[in-house]
Design an enzyme around this catalytic site. Structure first.
Site, short mmCIF file in Angstrom:
data_model
loop_
_atom_site.label_atom_id
_atom_site.label_comp_id
_atom_site.label_asym_id
_atom_site.label_seq_id
_atom_site.Cartn_x
_atom_site.Cartn_y
_atom_site.Cartn_z
N HIS A 158 51.20 57.38 44.15
CA HIS A 158 49.92 56.75 44.49
C HIS A 158 48.96 56.89 43.32
O HIS A 158 48.86 57.95 42.71
CB HIS A 158 49.31 57.41 45.73
N SER A 188 41.15 60.84 52.69
CA SER A 188 41.45 59.43 52.95
C SER A 188 42.82 59.07 52.35
O SER A 188 43.70 58.53 53.03
CB SER A 188 40.34 58.58 52.33
N ASP A 232 41.14 56.58 59.18
CA ASP A 232 40.72 56.38 57.79
C ASP A 232 40.18 54.96 57.60
O ASP A 232 39.18 54.76 56.91
CB ASP A 232 41.89 56.63 56.82
N ARG A 252 32.11 54.43 55.05
CA ARG A 252 31.73 55.06 53.77
C ARG A 252 31.30 54.00 52.76
O ARG A 252 30.36 54.22 51.98
CB ARG A 252 32.92 55.85 53.20
N LYS A 290 46.90 58.83 54.57
CA LYS A 290 47.82 57.69 54.56
C LYS A 290 49.16 58.07 53.95
O LYS A 290 50.21 57.64 54.42
CB LYS A 290 47.19 56.52 53.79
N1 URA Z 1 41.32 55.08 48.01
C1 URA Z 1 41.41 55.44 49.31
O1 URA Z 1 42.37 55.11 49.99
N2 URA Z 1 40.41 56.17 49.83
C2 URA Z 1 39.34 56.57 49.12
O2 URA Z 1 38.49 57.24 49.65
C3 URA Z 1 39.25 56.18 47.78
C4 URA Z 1 40.27 55.44 47.25
#
Ligand code: URA
Length: 434
Positions: A82, A183, A161, A168, A187
């Site tokens: 990621h 966050s 999220d 946010r 995932k």
């Molecule tokens: N990418 C995400 O999935 N969440 C964040 O808070 C920032 C970048």
């Protein structure tokens, strides 16, 4: 406890317990906690931070708010990577096939991008017919047979999220380390891979602008993953300028294929090898990092990574002939050169502004409903520490209208800074956090 008391507790610097975080997350997902109270809590977290225990608990509550994918039917240790996001970041398209070509299963769940350029799925959809829509069973089957598959996030992956991120975004609480870490990791943990390699970006085009914050974010995410039983490493890499030369969906796909052919920009190749080394070594610790580097370099140079990409493309509906004929990808109607009005060493690029220029050209989307022009984007001709004369071509802008090209050109010119001497200390990879 009432939400009012929990907000006050955090506002006063207290620590929320696992139970309290559970009530907050489930209450917010179910709709019993309103946006205004959640916004206040997010702002309190933004200012007061979170302990490691709180961040881990928040992450697990968000991960468990939806489906936790069971990928146990995939043979072997499954790896995922990621990136915290950056301009011109096409590494997944390269590193996925590279690592898979060594027989290591890469189970990649990606998103569509909101923002300057598309996400990995948008990039891949530049190939006519390419599809990421598949059931979890099909995903598992593809990874078992091909060692590499890429799918979209299921609708019910970490729904907490999704809801919190949207809030946010409109309450100026995105750039908080515990909130970003929880966050992303919620995932990743819900996606089910055993190994998660993170590429944490630092610089003018990244959330983290300095090494200390990037290190802190990387360490927080690595600790969360380890706590959840995953094998982890984070590479802190440069986003003070776009990665490689191409920014924009089809343009990035072409560059990725160049790298898979053993060519392409050196920085993209180098970063892919480094990310790949950690993916391989964490999946198979008996392969040292040095050995992994040798194997991955070989897979780029002898065409095995490219062949894996060809198989992957065909399996997911794309036309593999595109690899040998880029004219089968969308190509822009107009290409305009951006000429330098200044002279000197290029010492700084406002990477965000390059991204914004690509978005003006149509490469990204501001709102979910916006439609991307896959052919639009930018190909850089100069990068940091190159010497530039007045009139030299800084970049090529690809678009479909003169108006967009001039607006993007004007914005781009403001993104460059020149000086009499080269910039010291600029590097591609700053640190590995394990
Ligand atoms: N990418 C995400 O999935 N969440 C964040 O808070 C920032 C970048």
């Amino acid at each position: 406890m009432r939400m009012f008391d929990l907000i006050m507790k955090k506002r006063n610097g207290g620590q929320l317990t696992q139970e309290e975080l559970h009530d907050i997350i489930s209450g917010y997902v179910e709709g019993t906690i309103p946006d205004y109270q959640m916004s206040a809590l997010l702002m309190a977290i933004y200012y007061k931070g979170m302990s490691k225990e709180e961040t881990v608990a928040l992450t697990m509550e968000m991960a468990e708010s939806g489906d936790m994918l069971d990928l146990s039917a995939i043979h072997g240790v499954k790896v995922d990577k990621h990136s915290t996001g950056g301009i011109g970041d096409k590494t997944t398209l390269i590193v996925g096939p590279m690592v898979a070509s060594l027989g290591i299963p890469v189970a990649k769940m990606s998103g569509r991008g909101l923002g300057y350029t598309g996400g990995t799925i948008d990039k891949l959809e530049s190939f006519e017919g390419f599809s990421t829509a598949m059931s979890v069973t099909d995903f598992v089957d593809h990874v078992n047979s091909m060692k590499f598959a890429l799918t979209g996030q299921t609708g019910n992956l970490a729904p907490a999220d999704k809801k919190i991120y949207a809030l946010r975004d409109v309450t100026a609480t995105v750039d908080s380390i515990p909130l970003i870490a929880s966050s992303i990791m919620s995932k990743k943990i819900a996606s089910g891979a055993d190994v998660i390699i993170l590429d944490v970006k630092i610089g003018s085009g990244a959330f983290m602008k300095d090494l200390d914050s990037a290190r802190k974010l990387a360490k927080t995410m690595v600790d969360i993953g380890k706590d959840a039983g995953r094998k982890m490493a984070a590479v802190i890499s440069d986003m003070d300028q776009p990665l490689g030369l191409a920014v924009g969906n089809a343009l990035e796909v072409m560059e990725a294929m160049d790298v898979l052919k053993g060519k392409g920009p050196k920085d993209v190749r180098e970063l892919c090898i480094i990310l790949g080394m950690y993916m391989v070594n964490r999946a198979k610790p008996e392969i040292s990092l040095e050995e992994a580097k040798k194997l991955l370099t070989q897979s780029l140079d002898d065409g095995t990574a490219l062949e894996k990409f060809r198989e992957f493309l065909a399996e997911q509906g794309g036309n593999p002939d595109t690899i040998d004929d880029y004219s089968l990808l969308p190509n822009a109607k107009l290409v305009q050169e951006l000429k330098s009005e200044k002279e000197g060493y290029l010492v700084h690029m406002e990477a965000d502004e390059i991204g914004a220029s690509a978005m003006i050209l149509g490469a990204g989307r501001e709102k979910k409903e916006d439609i991307i022009n896959p052919a639009a984007g930018i190909v850089l001709n100069k990068k940091i520490n190159d010497y530039v004369h007045v009139g030299d071509t800084l970049a090529y802008l690809h678009g479909d209208s003169r108006e967009k090209l001039s607006a993007a050109a004007e914005r781009m010119l403001g993104a460059y800074e020149f000086a009499d001497a080269k910039r010291e200390g600029h590097q591609l990879v700053y640190e590995i956090v394990e």
